[in-house]
Each structure stands twice: as C-alpha cells, then as structure tokens.
Write an enzyme that holds these catalytic residues in place. Structure first.
Site, PDB file in Angstrom:
ATOM      1  N   GLU A  99       0.958  -1.372  -0.010  1.00 13.24           N
ATOM      2  CA  GLU A  99      -0.053  -0.063   0.220  1.00 13.24           C
ATOM      3  C   GLU A  99       0.887   1.289   0.022  1.00 13.24           C
ATOM      4  O   GLU A  99       0.651   2.130  -0.777  1.00 13.24           O
ATOM      5  CB  GLU A  99      -0.874   0.223   1.289  1.00 13.24           C
ATOM      6  CG  GLU A  99      -1.973  -1.074   1.071  1.00 13.24           C
ATOM      7  CD  GLU A  99      -1.559  -2.388   1.320  1.00 13.24           C
ATOM      8  OE1 GLU A  99      -0.565  -2.527   1.915  1.00 13.24           O
ATOM      9  OE2 GLU A  99      -2.341  -3.430   1.017  1.00 13.24           O
ATOM     10  N   HIS A 144     -11.521  -6.263   7.995  1.00 11.80           N
ATOM     11  CA  HIS A 144     -11.986  -6.035   6.547  1.00 11.80           C
ATOM     12  C   HIS A 144     -13.392  -4.995   6.991  1.00 11.80           C
ATOM     13  O   HIS A 144     -14.367  -4.953   6.310  1.00 11.80           O
ATOM     14  CB  HIS A 144     -12.614  -7.241   5.689  1.00 11.80           C
ATOM     15  CG  HIS A 144     -11.555  -8.030   5.402  1.00 11.80           C
ATOM     16  ND1 HIS A 144     -11.045  -8.918   6.079  1.00 11.80           N
ATOM     17  CD2 HIS A 144     -10.739  -8.046   4.158  1.00 11.80           C
ATOM     18  CE1 HIS A 144     -10.042  -9.433   5.462  1.00 11.80           C
ATOM     19  NE2 HIS A 144     -10.005  -9.208   4.360  1.00 11.80           N
TER      20      HIS A 144
END
Lengths: 429, 335
Positions: free
Chosen positions: B57, B126
């Site tokens: 990321e 998540h």
C-alpha cells in the site's frame, strides 16, 4: 516432544548488536575495507540481463587509480572541458556548504547539512543525466542544483526563509524544491521519494515520454519500507528509474551495520529484485558519471531500473545539530581509503595536463568570492534570525488549492489576535 | 445502478474524457477488482491506464504521488480501508503536504478509493472506518457517499479536484441500502430513487451536505451506511428528525449543519467508527461552539465501540437500530 530434550543442555542464544570498528579515541585502520584496483570491474552491455552481472553488486567500480589516471572499461572518456566543469561544480558545492554552514553558526538560519566528502555523488550524476530528467533527491544532494547551474541566491533565499524564498518559508532550510531544474520537493521523512520517483518514471513511460527519473537515499534509510516497495514496483513494471544509495557509512550516529552492511552490500539489494545493481567508488567522479550514464542508457532503452550503491564517506557531521566527535573516531575522515573526491578529480586533470595547482587555487578563491557575493545578495532579502518575512496570512496558503471555510476562519482568528495584541504586525520583517 | 456500477461508470466516463486518469491497485486490472468496481476498465482503456499492482500500500500511494507530480491523475485503490495504514505516511506526510511544502510547485491530484465500514462479517481486518485519522491531518479531503447517485457525482468531482482526496466507499451498501436490521431481507438499489443514475457525466460539488429528510424535532448528522440506518429508525419511531448526510467530511458543509441544528435545537451524531477521537467528536465540538445557545438537550453520539471490530459479535458492535433508538429516546426525553 520437547520434554525429551531437556533445555538445560542447550547453548543459550545470543543477540548480535552491530558495533562500528572505531569509537572516539580509537586509532583508525581501514585496511579491511576492500578496495579493488581501478579499472578491474567489467562493464556489461546496457542491454545485458541483470542476472548476468550480479558480481558487480559486490565489487567496486573504479576509474581513477591512485596516480590520477583514468583506467579500465568504465572510463567515460570525458573531454577536459567537461572534467573541468565537473571539478568546478564540486568545488562550488564545497564552497557553498562551507559558507552556509558558517551562516548557521552565525545564527543566520536554523539548520544546515553539508555534503563534504561526497560531492562527486550528486555532481557527477547530474552531469550524466539529461537536464529534463527528474531528480528525487534526499537532503544531501544539493550538488544536483549546483551542477545544473541553479541560482545560488535562490538556494540561499530558501535557507534563510526570507522574502524571496520560493517556498514561502514553509520548509526546513535545504529542503529545496525546484521543479524548473528537475529537482523534486525534499521530504524530511526518509525514502518516501523512492516510490514517488518510480511513479514519476512509470508515468513518463506510460505517456511515451523519453525522460527518466533518478532518486537518492542514504544507506541507513534502505531499511525503510518505502525502499522495498519502490524496488518491487520498479522491477515489476521495468520503470525507467535510477536508484542511488549513498553509502556514506553513517546515519547520524548509527553506522552502516545497523542497515545491514555487515551481511552484504547495499548494491546487492538489487539482486533479490532482479534489478541491475552496481557498487561504485562514490569518491571517484568518473566512476559515478560512468555508472549513472550506463544506468540512464538502460532506463532509456526500456531495460528497466538500476540500483547504484555509492561507496563514500560523510566527512562532516550529519547536520549542524550533530557532533560526530561524540560517536566516531576523529581520525576516520582523513583515513578513509577512497580519498577526497575533489582532490582525485583535480589530480586526474593535472595528470592529463589540463589543470594545475595555481589554477585550482585561483578557482577556489574565485568560487569563494562568488558564494560570498551570492550570500550578500540573498541577505538583502532577509535572514531567518530577523523575524518573519512572509505575510502572516500566507501561513494558510497551499494546504488546499482553494481555502475552505475552516481555514479561512482560522486565518481570520490569527489576524484578529495579532491586531488585538497591541503590537500588530510587530513580527513582520 | 447499484453503487459499484455507479463508481465504475464514474471512472469509465472520466477516463474517456481525460487521458491522464490512471486506475491502479491490487486486482483492479484484468479481474476488475474484488468488488468489481473496476470491471471492464482495463479492456476498454488499456493496460497502461488500468493495471494491477504489487501488494504494498505504501508503494501504491507513493507511486501515485509520483505520477501525480508528473502530471497524471491517478485513482489508486486500497482494497480495504483496513489496509490503508501501511500507506499512512505517503498519504499524510507526502500527498497531503506536497502542495504546501513546495509552494504549489508540485501537487498530488490523486483520488484514493477504498471500501470501508462493517456489516459484512469482515472481521477485524475488513470492517474498519479510519476516516477520522485523515480528517485530523491537514491537506487531504475525505468523501463518503451514501447512494449510487452521489457516489458517481462525488467520485467524478474528486478525480477532477486538484487536491488529494480519500473516497471511502461504504461497502455494506454497495448493492442496496441497509436499514440496520441484519436479519431482515436486504434491499436493492434498483428499488430506490438514488439508484436511478444517469449514464453520462455529472458531478456533485465537494463540501456540500444533503438533507435526506427534513424535520423539526432534532438533527441527525451521519454519513455512509449510517444515513440509511438512521432513516429507517426515524421512520419506525415516527420522530420528525432532520437527517443530514454530510457526504464530505473535509471540507465540511458547516452552513447546512449550523442551520439545521439551530432550527431543531437537538443534535445526534452517528458513525460506525470507534468513539474516542472519532469524527463525531469534532462534529460535537463544532455544534457546541456554534449552536450552544440553541441546544435544548446535550449532543448525543452514537458510534462503534473502542474495540477492534469483533467478527462473531459484529452486530453488537455495529451502532444499529437499538443503540440509535435508545439515544433518540434520551435526546427527545424533555421534548
């Protein structure tokens, strides 16, 4: 079962904490620094596969020998004129550093960082790159701007955060940004510029441009995650980028062992990524030039990225806030086996009959005058020690393209407070 | 259109209009994204404009910043907002400050898309809502749509904006609005007016909230999934609440908030993110500063708890109808 192997019989584990060879007071002997003879390293074709020359990540590409001769396949065979210009840029960088370091000591600015001993790294690379290529430097590559002929006064204005500072006094001194000269805004957070350089290079490739990117970080900050993210991206997309690792042995007071130097070289980081890796004598301007030119050719011909480790030595403290006498032997800078990059290039020019000590001394004098004159000019725009130089309201400029309500409100509050203080605008220059 | 299709349409339209827009992220290329938000874009716009990335990321955002500095308009995707933390430094120290530190010489016109929020049994990794981290950092805009119509118009505006923008997509309502009752049949955007999305170009200005339901009894400030949960609770409770969908947290629509609270005299703030130092704390402070003399009851905050998102206890964590209902009773007690 664990119980069948009584732990009492096992040797205790030990934790290895790296330790530099010399501390303050120690005599210095760099005999175990492996310095292969100049001219020995082979020069692969730029189209060769990276895996065909991994040995170059473990040796040292050197061109200038101890007698000042340029030897071997990496000799870039530069004209005396280019050699003299490179020498001049390096000497100008040293004179600039010297003067600005002193300006900090005189209280004219808050902070400065010298490139003493590693002038070849940025200057020679700048000569090997095209002016249009984008550089993503770390904080010790002011030599790029100097070699690109950028205005010393403009650099000093930034250092002084004065009325003419192109960055409006918003950055720490020496954290230049000069888009016009292909010099990306410097971040104080280490190695963030690495993936950014890859992104710029990928964008250039995606648009079918011909410009490439180059970036620099210190050996200590190769430990940052950004370094590894950048290497992965560059390898995956064969980005036209040159990664420079300036191994100057010291990350503030931590020696290169804390970045992994005891186990392997920094150029060898390239091997695991399938990137071309070169380890270069960073105090040899010709080797730095040749390696950069070679890497640039690889990038420009879509062969992908190259990682160059510049093996050099930081002869000064990390910054004006650092005292290297507290953590390393004072004998180190002079004992460094690769010598002084300026003296080595100067000796070479003398050996080939294109320079002499008198001209060099005259040039040094001239450069010192040039820097002094620039300083005088810059100081007309103010120095940091003399209060604020920018309009107060400019504090809010550039957070966003347009000022949202909450920043407008905060700006108004600041101005009202200043007006109500009884000494409005006192702090203006 | 559902929200995914609306987001896909926004990217498709803007890529067609502007050759400098690039879409990148894990799995966004050939496969079209794990939520299918980028489906078909690579086939249509080519591999150099829509491509998969390594799983880093920090690298995705760092590379996007460099592309932005070159002159492109990258739209990187972080597959789940929970994974934005490795990119935090590139977002807040680099993208958000590049314009400021370079006095405009370099900018980061990037739009980071990321599905966020819970309600899908995504567990701790998540389900999170990290928007408060970014609203705390100057120089970055934060946008959170609650309908397909808004998602498309806001995403186009974000991509065209010259500042770095985080575009958090409430994944619980990708396919339909959610009333907060996990044990009721789920609804579909095709039966909702905001699911009627024009196929062409349009945009919704950043920094403008929307009054979802006009009312006089109290003001509810919410965004994303919680807008729908609040609407359902209010409808069932029969309270004349004014529901304000903030749509963008930075810049915030202060005028709409202030006017609404001054009118109703009561304010309830609802978000899914953890409570302490969440964006609700900022909203609460703003309302107190500006509307204190109009308030007839203490400001109420309904939020997630200060714990990680618990997988099997997800519905206990989620600020659903029960918790919102209790808060409603409390704030309306003296009415």
């Amino acid at each position: 079962m664990a119980s069948e192997h009584p732990r009492a019989n096992l040797q205790p584990l030990t934790l290895h904490i790296p330790e530099p060879k010399f501390r303050p007071g120690d005599a210095v002997d760099f005999a175990d620094v492996d310095v292969p003879p100049a001219g020995e390293a082979r020069r692969p074709d730029t189209a060769d596969k990276a895996s065909d020359f991994t040995d170059l990540a473990y040796t040292l590409v050197r061109v200038l020998d101890d007698d000042g001769n340029a030897v071997g396949p990496w000799d870039p065979k530069l004209s005396p004129d280019v050699l003299r210009r490179m020498l001049r840029s390096m000497a100008l960088l040293r004179a600039f550093d010297e003067r600005m370091f002193r300006a900090q000591r005189q209280g004219k600015t808050s902070f400065y960082m010298k490139a003493l001993g590693e002038e070849a790294v940025a200057v020679a690379a700048a000569y090997a790159l095209d002016y249009e290529d984008m550089c993503f430097p770390s904080y010790r590559q002011q030599g790029l701007l100097i070699a690109r002929g950028w205005s010393l006064v403009d650099m000093m204005n930034q250092i002084y955060s004065n009325t003419a500072d192109r960055l409006g006094g918003k950055q720490l001194p020496i954290m230049y940004s000069v888009k016009e000269a292909g010099f990306f805004s410097i971040s104080g957070n280490l190695t963030t510029q690495y993936p950014q350089a890859v992104g710029w290079a990928m964008a250039s490739a995606a648009k079918g441009d011909t410009r490439i990117a180059a970036t620099w970080c210190g050996e200590g900050s190769t430990a940052e995650g950004d370094f590894h993210s950048a290497c992965t991206f560059a390898a995956v997309y064969r980005a036209p980028v040159i990664f420079n690792v300036v191994n100057n042995q010291w990350a503030i007071s931590s020696f290169s062992g804390f970045a992994g130097a005891e186990a392997t070289t920094f150029a060898a980081r390239a091997v695991g990524y399938g990137i071309a890796g070169l380890r270069v004598d960073g105090n040899d301007a010709l080797a730095v030039y040749a390696a950069t030119q070679w890497a640039a050719e690889r990038a420009r011909t879509n062969q992908g990225p190259t990682l160059i480790e510049h093996f050099t030595y930081r002869a000064e403290g990390h910054s004006t806030s650092d005292d290297p006498g507290q953590y390393r032997s004072e004998g180190e800078p002079n004992a460094w086996p690769l010598g002084d990059p300026i003296k080595r290039l100067k000796d070479h020019l003398i050996v080939i009959g294109e320079w002499d000590d008198e001209r060099h001394a005259a040039q040094d004098k001239e450069l010192a005058e040039q820097v002094k004159a620039a300083q005088k000019e810059a100081e007309k725009n103010g120095i940091l020690g003399h209060g604020l130089h920018q309009p107060l309201e400019s504090l809010f400029d550039g957070v966003f393209e347009e000022l949202p309500w909450h920043l407008k409100e905060q700006r108004q509050q600041m101005l009202d407070e200043e007006a109500a203080s009884g000494r409005p605008w006192d702090r203006k220059a | 259109m559902n929200m995914i299709q609306a987001i896909n349409s926004a990217m498709d339209i803007i890529m067609t209009r502007d050759p400098d827009v690039i879409v990148m992220g894990e799995d966004v290329g050939y496969f079209g994204g794990v939520f299918r938000a980028t489906a078909g874009l690579q086939a249509k716009h080519g591999k150099t404009r829509v491509f998969d990335t390594p799983i880093t990321e920090c690298g995705i955002i760092g590379v996007a910043v460099g592309m932005g500095a070159y002159g492109l308009r990258p739209v990187p995707e972080i597959q789940f907002a929970d994974y934005i933390y490795p990119a935090l430094d590139q977002l807040v120290s680099e993208a958000a400050r590049l314009r400021y530190r370079s006095a405009g010489e370099f900018t980061s016109p990037i739009t980071v898309r990321s599905p966020f929020g819970g309600g899908i049994f995504g567990g701790q990794t998540h389900s999170q809502s990290p928007e408060g981290l970014f609203t705390h950092m100057s120089g970055i805009k934060t946008v959170i749509p609650s309908t397909p119509y808004d998602a498309k118009g806001l995403l186009i505006a974000a991509i065209e904006d010259n500042d770095p923008t985080l575009f958090f997509e409430p994944k619980r309502i990708y396919n339909g609005p959610f009333d907060g009752y996990w044990d009721r049949p789920s609804q579909n955007w095709s039966k909702h007016p905001a699911g009627e999305v024009p196929t062409g170009y349009y945009k919704i200005e950043l920094g403008k909230a929307k009054i979802v339901r006009a009312g006089e009894a109290l003001t509810i400030l919410a965004y994303g999934t919680m807008v729908h949960v609040c609407a359902a609770v209010v409808a069932e409770a029969g309270i004349d609440a004014e529901i304000v969908d903030l749509r963008t947290l930075v810049p915030l629509d202060i005028e709409t908030i202030e006017a609404s609270v001054k009118k109703t005299g009561r304010c309830m703030i609802v978000h899914e993110a953890t409570r302490t130092s969440g964006f609700g704390a900022e909203l609460s402070a703003i309302v107190q500063e500006r509307c204190f003399y109009h308030l007839e009851a203490p400001i109420e905050r309904v939020t997630g708890f200060d714990t990680p998102y618990p997988h099997s206890l997800e519905w206990a964590y989620f600020p659903g109808p029960v918790r919102i209902g209790e808060a409603l009773k409390k704030i309306m007690k003296d009415a």
